[in-house]
Design an enzyme around this catalytic site. Structure first.
Site, PDB file in Angstrom:
ATOM      1  N   ASP A  30       1.023  -1.144   0.057  1.00  0.00           N
ATOM      2  CA  ASP A  30       0.050  -0.156   0.167  1.00  0.00           C
ATOM      3  C   ASP A  30       0.796   1.228  -0.007  1.00  0.00           C
ATOM      4  O   ASP A  30       1.988   1.160   0.872  1.00  0.00           O
ATOM      5  CB  ASP A  30      -0.900   0.137   1.137  1.00  0.00           C
ATOM      6  N   HIS A 100     -10.422  -5.199  -3.370  1.00  0.00           N
ATOM      7  CA  HIS A 100      -8.854  -5.696  -2.780  1.00  0.00           C
ATOM      8  C   HIS A 100      -8.943  -6.050  -1.421  1.00  0.00           C
ATOM      9  O   HIS A 100      -9.852  -5.536  -0.606  1.00  0.00           O
ATOM     10  CB  HIS A 100      -7.874  -4.516  -2.999  1.00  0.00           C
ATOM     11  N   LEU A 101      -8.160  -7.080  -0.733  1.00  0.00           N
ATOM     12  CA  LEU A 101      -8.157  -7.228   0.591  1.00  0.00           C
ATOM     13  C   LEU A 101      -6.951  -6.353   1.112  1.00  0.00           C
ATOM     14  O   LEU A 101      -5.700  -6.773   0.465  1.00  0.00           O
ATOM     15  CB  LEU A 101      -7.918  -8.719   0.729  1.00  0.00           C
TER      16      LEU A 101
HETATM   17  P1  5GP Z   1      -9.723   1.285   0.269  1.00  0.00           P
HETATM   18  O1  5GP Z   1      -9.954   2.750   0.778  1.00  0.00           O
HETATM   19  O2  5GP Z   1     -10.489   1.386  -1.110  1.00  0.00           O
HETATM   20  O3  5GP Z   1     -10.103   0.351   1.103  1.00  0.00           O
HETATM   21  O4  5GP Z   1      -8.196   1.094  -0.128  1.00  0.00           O
HETATM   22  C1  5GP Z   1      -7.640   1.676  -1.045  1.00  0.00           C
HETATM   23  C2  5GP Z   1      -6.105   1.590  -0.614  1.00  0.00           C
HETATM   24  O5  5GP Z   1      -5.156   1.725  -1.879  1.00  0.00           O
HETATM   25  C3  5GP Z   1      -5.874   2.632   0.544  1.00  0.00           C
HETATM   26  O6  5GP Z   1      -4.973   1.833   1.435  1.00  0.00           O
HETATM   27  C4  5GP Z   1      -4.593   3.500  -0.285  1.00  0.00           C
HETATM   28  O7  5GP Z   1      -3.511   3.732   0.570  1.00  0.00           O
HETATM   29  C5  5GP Z   1      -4.159   2.356  -1.533  1.00  0.00           C
HETATM   30  N1  5GP Z   1      -3.624   3.194  -2.718  1.00  0.00           N
HETATM   31  C6  5GP Z   1      -4.329   4.325  -3.250  1.00  0.00           C
HETATM   32  N2  5GP Z   1      -3.856   4.474  -4.476  1.00  0.00           N
HETATM   33  C7  5GP Z   1      -2.570   3.776  -4.453  1.00  0.00           C
HETATM   34  C8  5GP Z   1      -1.482   3.558  -5.713  1.00  0.00           C
HETATM   35  O8  5GP Z   1      -1.558   4.226  -6.419  1.00  0.00           O
HETATM   36  N3  5GP Z   1      -0.603   2.524  -5.134  1.00  0.00           N
HETATM   37  C9  5GP Z   1      -0.540   1.647  -4.143  1.00  0.00           C
HETATM   38  N4  5GP Z   1       0.372   0.964  -4.132  1.00  0.00           N
HETATM   39  N5  5GP Z   1      -1.603   1.955  -3.099  1.00  0.00           N
HETATM   40  C10 5GP Z   1      -2.558   2.813  -3.453  1.00  0.00           C
END
Ligand code: 5GP
Ligand code: ZN
Length: 114
Positions: A30, A100-101
């Protein structure tokens, strides 16, 4: 999906640090980690949410994502344990709409989450 960030990561158009990959899924670090180890398990196919993924895939595919998460949790949490989370929708706190997990390890986590 042309405009999906995680599809671009899966197909290599946007770089990410891969910690695991197989024919069905990849796992990446992340970019904004919430724990000493914070990785995301992404299916290679595009479904926006866990609900959509579950509607489109069989139990083998769904179980595979959980198996990969467990293997990574063991890798990073060792014997201390880890947290697996899936956020869906607004109340779930989802920000990227490619399922995603989250696998988090390296510190204790509280329950319930905030
Ligand atoms: P959600 O909020 O949808 O459950 O999780 C999305 C996750 O993706 C967040 O923890 C955020 O930090 C991560 N994330 C967002 N953009 C990117 C990116 O460009 N690269 C990576 N490796 N992680 C990302
Ligand atoms: Zn996608």
């Amino acid at each position: 999906m042309d405009d999906c960030l995680f599809c671009k990561i899966v197909n290599g158009a946007i770089p990410a640090e891969r910690v695991y990959e197989d024919e069905r899924a990849i796992a990446i670090r992340d970019v904004n980690p919430k724990a000493p180890a914070h990785v995301l398990v992404l299916p290679r196919t595009h479904e926006a949410t866990l609900s959509e993924y579950a509607a489109q895939h069989d139990n083998g595919d769904i179980g595979h994502l959980l198996r990969v998460a467990a293997e990574l949790g063991k890798r990073y949490g060792e014997e201390r344990g880890f947290r697996v989370a899936v956020n869906e929708g607004g109340d779930g706190g989802q920000t990227v709409y490619h399922v995603h997990l989250h696998v988090l390890a390296g510190r204790p986590f509280t329950w319930p989450p905030g």
